[in-house]
Write a protein that holds these residues in place. Structure first.
Motif, PDB file in Angstrom:
ATOM      1  N   GLY A 517       0.782  -1.235   0.000  1.00 28.25           N
ATOM      2  CA  GLY A 517       0.000   0.000   0.000  1.00 28.25           C
ATOM      3  C   GLY A 517       0.805   1.271   0.000  1.00 28.25           C
ATOM      4  O   GLY A 517       0.236   2.355   0.168  1.00 28.25           O
ATOM      5  N   SER A 518       2.120   1.191  -0.201  1.00 26.77           N
ATOM      6  CA  SER A 518       2.960   2.388  -0.110  1.00 26.77           C
ATOM      7  C   SER A 518       3.043   3.135  -1.433  1.00 26.77           C
ATOM      8  O   SER A 518       4.115   3.402  -1.960  1.00 26.77           O
ATOM      9  CB  SER A 518       4.363   2.020   0.381  1.00 26.77           C
ATOM     10  OG  SER A 518       4.951   1.049  -0.467  1.00 26.77           O
ATOM     11  N   LEU A 519       1.877   3.461  -1.985  1.00 25.22           N
ATOM     12  CA  LEU A 519       1.775   4.273  -3.195  1.00 25.22           C
ATOM     13  C   LEU A 519       0.687   5.314  -2.972  1.00 25.22           C
ATOM     14  O   LEU A 519      -0.473   4.971  -2.744  1.00 25.22           O
ATOM     15  CB  LEU A 519       1.415   3.415  -4.411  1.00 25.22           C
ATOM     16  CG  LEU A 519       2.491   2.474  -4.963  1.00 25.22           C
ATOM     17  CD1 LEU A 519       1.915   1.646  -6.108  1.00 25.22           C
ATOM     18  CD2 LEU A 519       3.716   3.241  -5.423  1.00 25.22           C
ATOM     19  N   SER A 520       1.075   6.579  -3.036  1.00 30.09           N
ATOM     20  CA  SER A 520       0.119   7.666  -2.830  1.00 30.09           C
ATOM     21  C   SER A 520      -0.289   8.255  -4.172  1.00 30.09           C
ATOM     22  O   SER A 520       0.520   8.334  -5.100  1.00 30.09           O
ATOM     23  CB  SER A 520       0.747   8.749  -1.946  1.00 30.09           C
ATOM     24  OG  SER A 520      -0.152   9.816  -1.742  1.00 30.09           O
ATOM     25  N   GLY A 521      -1.535   8.693  -4.262  1.00 28.37           N
ATOM     26  CA  GLY A 521      -2.055   9.243  -5.503  1.00 28.37           C
ATOM     27  C   GLY A 521      -1.990  10.753  -5.551  1.00 28.37           C
ATOM     28  O   GLY A 521      -1.230  11.395  -4.822  1.00 28.37           O
ATOM     29  N   THR A 522      -2.791  11.355  -6.409  1.00 22.55           N
ATOM     30  CA  THR A 522      -2.802  12.801  -6.567  1.00 22.55           C
ATOM     31  C   THR A 522      -3.578  13.460  -5.433  1.00 22.55           C
ATOM     32  O   THR A 522      -4.351  12.826  -4.727  1.00 22.55           O
ATOM     33  CB  THR A 522      -3.464  13.192  -7.905  1.00 22.55           C
ATOM     34  OG1 THR A 522      -4.761  12.580  -7.968  1.00 22.55           O
ATOM     35  CG2 THR A 522      -2.635  12.743  -9.084  1.00 22.55           C
ATOM     36  N   GLY A 523      -3.336  14.759  -5.262  1.00 25.45           N
ATOM     37  CA  GLY A 523      -4.095  15.526  -4.292  1.00 25.45           C
ATOM     38  C   GLY A 523      -3.596  15.393  -2.874  1.00 25.45           C
ATOM     39  O   GLY A 523      -4.343  15.620  -1.923  1.00 25.45           O
ATOM     40  N   GLY A 524      -2.337  15.011  -2.682  1.00 24.72           N
ATOM     41  CA  GLY A 524      -1.798  14.856  -1.335  1.00 24.72           C
ATOM     42  C   GLY A 524      -1.668  13.400  -0.956  1.00 24.72           C
ATOM     43  O   GLY A 524      -1.362  12.546  -1.793  1.00 24.72           O
ATOM     44  N   VAL A 525      -1.910  13.089   0.304  1.00 19.09           N
ATOM     45  CA  VAL A 525      -1.785  11.716   0.790  1.00 19.09           C
ATOM     46  C   VAL A 525      -3.097  10.995   0.539  1.00 19.09           C
ATOM     47  O   VAL A 525      -4.017  11.021   1.354  1.00 19.09           O
ATOM     48  CB  VAL A 525      -1.408  11.694   2.289  1.00 19.09           C
ATOM     49  CG1 VAL A 525      -1.225  10.270   2.779  1.00 19.09           C
ATOM     50  CG2 VAL A 525      -0.131  12.491   2.520  1.00 19.09           C
ATOM     51  N   THR A 526      -3.200  10.360  -0.615  1.00 17.80           N
ATOM     52  CA  THR A 526      -4.418   9.662  -1.024  1.00 17.80           C
ATOM     53  C   THR A 526      -4.036   8.292  -1.575  1.00 17.80           C
ATOM     54  O   THR A 526      -2.950   8.124  -2.125  1.00 17.80           O
ATOM     55  CB  THR A 526      -5.178  10.444  -2.108  1.00 17.80           C
ATOM     56  OG1 THR A 526      -4.297  10.663  -3.224  1.00 17.80           O
ATOM     57  CG2 THR A 526      -5.662  11.781  -1.582  1.00 17.80           C
ATOM     58  N   PRO A 527      -4.914   7.302  -1.458  1.00 14.29           N
ATOM     59  CA  PRO A 527      -4.569   5.954  -1.932  1.00 14.29           C
ATOM     60  C   PRO A 527      -4.500   5.872  -3.444  1.00 14.29           C
ATOM     61  O   PRO A 527      -5.278   6.519  -4.149  1.00 14.29           O
ATOM     62  CB  PRO A 527      -5.699   5.088  -1.367  1.00 14.29           C
ATOM     63  CG  PRO A 527      -6.846   6.032  -1.177  1.00 14.29           C
ATOM     64  CD  PRO A 527      -6.236   7.350  -0.814  1.00 14.29           C
ATOM     65  N   ALA A 528      -3.568   5.076  -3.948  1.00 13.53           N
ATOM     66  CA  ALA A 528      -3.438   4.873  -5.386  1.00 13.53           C
ATOM     67  C   ALA A 528      -3.636   3.415  -5.777  1.00 13.53           C
ATOM     68  O   ALA A 528      -3.720   3.100  -6.951  1.00 13.53           O
ATOM     69  CB  ALA A 528      -2.058   5.342  -5.860  1.00 13.53           C
TER      70      ALA A 528
END
Length: 775
Positions: A517-528
């Motif tokens: 789960g160590s992948l962040s998406g757009t818009g700050g700290v969001t799940p990818a």
């Protein structure tokens, strides 16, 4: 106004004893026990990143900006990563394209052209003429190493630096490299790509201070923000350690600064002649960060004694995009009156010593300035109040002298020595890695502890439990070979002047781990990750302390790095990370000599690096004089395997493999030169082998050599011919840090060709004889 500040605390105090005392680095014991893999943190990730669960209006990085104008407060419509908002708004971050490879974003077009060119080269060249170096590309570069008075020109070598490391030697312009410079300077950004371009500021504000600056007319931050309009910026404080800076044997401040913004070309200056060129390049890089419109920078220059005002004015003039002024600050009115322009300057000079401690400050072995740098970045309350109530103190409050700019709120802190090059690439990569770790810790799927059946010695699950590891991205310095280096360095690098190498770590200094789960998406700290199976990243984690050569190794013993396995000569902390470290520091300080109480305070953070962005965390030591220096006895990289290394040396002697070649033996066993390409290869192979052992388990063939179920597609080959064009293309993308810069594209999982190179494929490449059901 640019100031030469002589503050009270912590500047005028004697250096306090380090609160972060740890086990003796001379012992051959790894920092992390094999069973646990990481030191556990005594503080909760939930506290560190609790703001992620707050209301969207209070935490969105650009919540007050009109989406129609900037497109950065709302998710990207290009939608390569499509996380659901973590702030409770429930809005999707965009749509997935049905075929990202056929409809890539504009920033990917040059890479697609490069891939076609690579494939054409391989297809058009007769097989017998294909060379192994076809996969390496890049312009032919020159390294000027000596000026010839007789020929009136500098001698040089020609070659290609394909390492992916940003260096002052081979990259003349600021901005973190060609791709980063073009990406952050682009003006006409397509509306559906603006969220991608705002990743830096989004991650920074999500991990930064909740208190936003006063930007009323006439305020300090209004001047430092320059022409930002309504949108916010990432406030970065640079603490610059200048001890040891000089020209030959003369202290730098006793010489004249370079002519700023001169129109005529300068005479050639070697890398080792003066620290002024390295200080100038760092200031240019910081100014380039401000020029992006995403960063508001302040530079706190730490010196041992007051310096001439001409140097303060010169440093201010080097930061025009950060609020400095190119023109001289001093203006004469008539013949006698001198007027000083009153304005906020991005530069503050801080004298960290007094008359009694000045000599200690100049001593590079003392650790004095390293302690001062940590104190200014952390601003712990015990610097001004010895009786701090551990249960009631506020880690967000800073009680150091208000005249110190470090006492103000910032989002990101960068502490560095003048000889270490910092760029927007390193800032961007650190923030993205920090966001990746934060989203892994807050993931709902990671809140349940791993069962015994799931523990494989490779996977580390982050959660908001107090026992969860506390990880902070860290850096390693690298240096190039120069004409000034001794023959050991040149021999170990095989004459390759165009590849940087580390000297503070080796193959035994780190291990590998997969963090789900160590992948962040757009818009700050969001799940990818969403519904993606086995989603996460491979991480390098430091199993030993970094071991510099003298005198720095002794300074580290007096003032250990804040991050275990990290560096005192370049480290970064977000405001959230700073608060967590302050909590531990205050607890340890209050415990005094009570060991049982100290053990309850928790551990200091553990250093890690994302495998897919490894080169972004390799920082150029700009004088490039570090290689070929012998480490002190028992203070060398790989100290945890000292006995094994000595056995290897004895075995070589017994086999008489290096008979009558003592110089080569010493070079192999007494000196550490660890090329960045070898670092990347070793880390990849370690991760692939670790996963291969997990998958084979008890069924592993003990007599077999090499991997049995999974392998590295790029490295597990015999190098007689170049790899297939796509593999080399993906590896070049990873080396250049583009897996992070173009994260929206590569984390979409629509184009899976570079998942392995970007460190995002858990099971690597399947060996042909293995079925999919076995993985």
């Amino acid at each position: 106004m640019a100031s030469n500040h002589q503050g009270d605390a912590p500047a005028a105090e004697e250096p306090a004893a380090s609160d972060g005392s740890r086990s003796n680095i001379l012992t051959a014991v790894k920092l992390i026990a094999a069973s646990a893999l990481f030191y556990s943190a005594g503080t909760s990730f939930a506290e560190t990143y609790h703001h992620m669960n707050n209301d969207a209006a209070s935490t969105s990085s650009l919540a007050n900006v009109d989406p129609a104008d900037l497109g950065m407060s709302t998710p990207s419509k290009y939608g390569y990563a499509t996380p659901t908002s973590n702030h409770g708004s429930g809005n999707s971050h965009g749509r997935r394209l049905s075929d990202a490879k056929k409809n890539p974003p504009s920033y990917m077009k040059d890479l697609m052209v490069d891939l076609k060119a690579r494939k054409k080269l391989m297809n058009d060249t007769p097989p017998e003429e294909v060379k192994y170096w076809f996969e390496y590309t890049g312009p032919l570069q020159k390294y000027f190493y000596r000026y010839s008075r007789s020929r009136k020109k500098a001698d040089s070598f020609e070659g290609r630096d394909d390492s992916g490391v940003v260096s002052s030697r081979f990259i003349d312009t600021s901005g973190g490299g060609e791709e980063y410079s073009a990406f952050f300077s682009k003006k006409d950004v397509p509306k559906d790509e603006k969220a991608s371009h705002a990743r830096l500021v989004d991650n920074c504000l999500a991990m930064g201070s909740e208190r936003r600056p006063n930007r009323d007319k006439g305020s300090v931050w209004t001047e430092l923000y320059k022409d930002s309009g309504d949108h916010d910026r990432c406030r970065v404080l640079f603490a610059l350690n200048t001890v040891g800076a000089g020209r030959s044997t003369t202290i730098l401040w006793e010489t004249k600064p370079p002519a700023p913004h001169s129109a005529e070309p300068r005479p050639w200056i070697s890398e080792q002649e003066t620290a002024a060129t390295h200080l100038e390049r760092n200031l240019q890089e910081i100014d380039a960060m401000c020029a992006t419109g995403f960063v508001a920078a302040r530079v706190q220059v730490l010196v041992c004694e007051p310096i001439p005002g001409v140097w303060t004015d010169w440093m201010d003039s080097m930061l025009p995009h950060c609020g400095g002024k190119v023109d001289p600050m001093m203006k004469k009115d008539g013949n006698t009156d001198v007027k000083v322009e009153e304005r906020a300057s991005p530069v503050q000079v801080v004298v960290t010593a007094n008359a009694k401690t000045a000599d200690v400050c100049h001593d590079l072995k003392s650790g004095f300035m390293e302690q001062r740098m940590q104190d200014l970045v952390l601003s712990p309350p015990y610097l001004t109040d010895k009786d701090v109530d551990v249960s009631k103190f506020d880690p967000t409050a800073k009680t150091t002298h208000p005249d110190l700019v470090s006492s103000d709120d910032h989002d990101l802190y960068v502490a560095m020595k003048w000889s270490t090059l910092v760029t927007v690439r390193s800032i961007n990569s650190f923030l993205q890695a920090s966001a990746d770790l934060a989203i892994a810790a807050s993931s709902k799927s990671n809140q349940k502890p791993m069962g015994q059946d799931d523990e494989d010695g490779v996977t580390v699950v982050l959660s908001n439990a107090p026992s969860s590891p506390y990880l902070v991205p860290s850096f390693v310095r690298v240096s190039y070979v120069s004409e000034e280096n001794n023959k050991v360095a040149k021999w170990r690098m095989h004459g390759d002047f165009f590849h940087p190498a580390a000297w503070e770590i080796c193959k035994d200094s780190f291990d590998m781990s997969w963090i789900p789960g160590s992948l962040s998406g757009t818009g700050g700290v969001t799940p990818a990750c969403h519904d993606e199976k086995d989603c996460g990243q491979w991480w390098v984690y430091f199993a030993e302390e970094q071991m510099p050569t003298t005198p720095e190794v002794y300074a580290n013993e007096v003032t250990p790095p804040l991050v275990q396995g990290g560096s005192n000569y370049i480290f970064m902390l977000t405001e959230r990370q700073r608060q967590e470290i302050v909590k531990v520091k205050v607890c340890v300080h209050a415990a005094g000599d009570d060991k049982s109480t100290k053990e309850k305070c928790g551990d200091f953070p553990q250093g890690v690096i994302p495998l897919g962005d490894l080169e972004s965390f390799l920082m150029n030591f700009t004088p490039n004089t570090a290689l070929g220096k012998k480490h002190s006895s028992s203070r060398f990289p790989g100290y945890s395997r000292a006995e094994e290394r000595e056995k290897d040396r004895e075995a070589v002697k017994e086999r008489k493999q290096l008979k009558d070649q003592e110089d080569i033996e010493k070079a192999l066993f007494d000196y550490t030169l660890y090329p960045s390409a070898l670092f990347h290869k070793d880390a990849t192979i370690k991760a692939a082998r670790a996963r291969d052992f997990v998958l084979t388990g008890a069924r592993r063939d003990v007599d077999a050599v090499g991997p049995q179920k999974v392998k590295s597609a790029y490295y597990d080959v015999t190098i007689t011919k170049p790899r297939e064009a796509t593999l080399a293309w993906c590896q070049a993308i990873s080396r250049k840090g583009l897996c992070t810069l173009y994260a929206d594209y590569f984390r979409s999982f629509e184009d899976r060709r570079c998942l392995e190179a970007c460190g995002m494929r858990k099971n690597w490449s399947k060996i042909e004889k293995v079925t999919a059901d076995e993985l």
